[in-house]
Enzyme design. Sequence first.
Site, PDB file in Angstrom:
ATOM      1  N   ASP A 273       0.865  -1.504   0.085  1.00  0.00           N
ATOM      2  CA  ASP A 273      -0.426  -0.076   0.051  1.00  0.00           C
ATOM      3  C   ASP A 273       0.894   1.127   0.159  1.00  0.00           C
ATOM      4  O   ASP A 273       2.088   1.599   1.189  1.00  0.00           O
ATOM      5  CB  ASP A 273      -1.127  -0.212   1.381  1.00  0.00           C
TER       6      ASP A 273
ATOM      7  N   ARG B  72      -4.039 -12.830  25.208  1.00  0.00           N
ATOM      8  CA  ARG B  72      -4.623 -13.498  24.285  1.00  0.00           C
ATOM      9  C   ARG B  72      -6.852 -13.296  24.937  1.00  0.00           C
ATOM     10  O   ARG B  72      -7.333 -13.320  24.157  1.00  0.00           O
ATOM     11  CB  ARG B  72      -4.457 -14.820  24.523  1.00  0.00           C
TER      12      ARG B  72
HETATM   13 ZN    ZN Z   1      -4.210   5.087   0.772  1.00  0.00          ZN
END
Ligand code: ZN
Length: 327
Positions: free
Chosen positions: A86, A290
């Site tokens: 990204d 957890r």
């Molecule tokens: Zn973006």
Amino acid sequence: MFVFMLVPGKLLLEHALANHYAVGAFNANNMEQVQAIMDAAAETQSPVFIQVSRGALKYSRMIYLRNIIQAAAEEHPEIPLVMHLDHGNSLETVKQAIALGFTSVMIDGSLDETGKIPLSFVDNIKVTKAVLDYARPLGVSVEAELGTLGGIEDGVGSGQVHVTDPAQVVEFIKQVPVDSLAIAIGTSHGAFKFKEKCTLALDVLKDIHQKVPNLPLVMHGSSSVPAELVAQVNKYGGKMPNARGVDIEQLKQTPQYGVTKINVDTDGRIAITAAIRKFLVEHPEKFDPREYMTPARDALKEVVKARMIAFGAAGQAKYLTPNPSPK
Ligand SMILES: [Zn+2]
């Protein structure tokens, strides 16, 4: 050794374009996020992008996250899974991601390498072309960006908005025929996107799709920032006043105009934070990670499932080439 195949992004996006739905692309930084996204994909039988920002790569020290995503492919070979970079900021970053085994990369040439200053159209084409020339022969899909989104996330964003110019899209694609293009039509990164109700520039989207009907389009900054999750954060000690996102009903209209990938990050962050805040307030004596990561993972899964269904991706996994068997 078993190598579990990840799928090139192009494969999913072309199918989505032909069938008028959008694949959800969800950001991950750790094991629980990857598991939640993959569980959501398996339960709804949706193809999926798990995407990793530069910040996530740094946080997870590169190989950890790569191996966790590989584990997701191993656990669910029936789900077409793309490992996507990204907002890649340079050819160097893209090369690193491809060396790690990413099957799809974004080069964000709308901004300079620092991710803060807008680049010119000519410079955007230049850096995108360098990435395309490198990635395409290796079978890795390339997403570019034209126009700039508002908002800042993970240090990425100029804070300015420039809605994508449809005429420029035609010129851009002619010069750099990328596999998909992120466009700016009024969405924005982060949780505090809008002062007023968000209205997407659907007329601009329609115009772009009409001019380049075969080009898969991508929408960033498309979290809807659910009011009930923000309320939960605030109820249990958080401070997120005026958080506001994109209306899901508007997002649902975009796949018919060529949007094939919708990025959602902030909603998952808020879901996780809301669940952890609630658990710790209700169980002040607990300290096993957890115990609070389990409801956090479940909360993220529910958000991801809802988006996959809203975007029309649910049930599409079986129509795509399944993950080849281990070799
Ligand atoms: Zn973006």
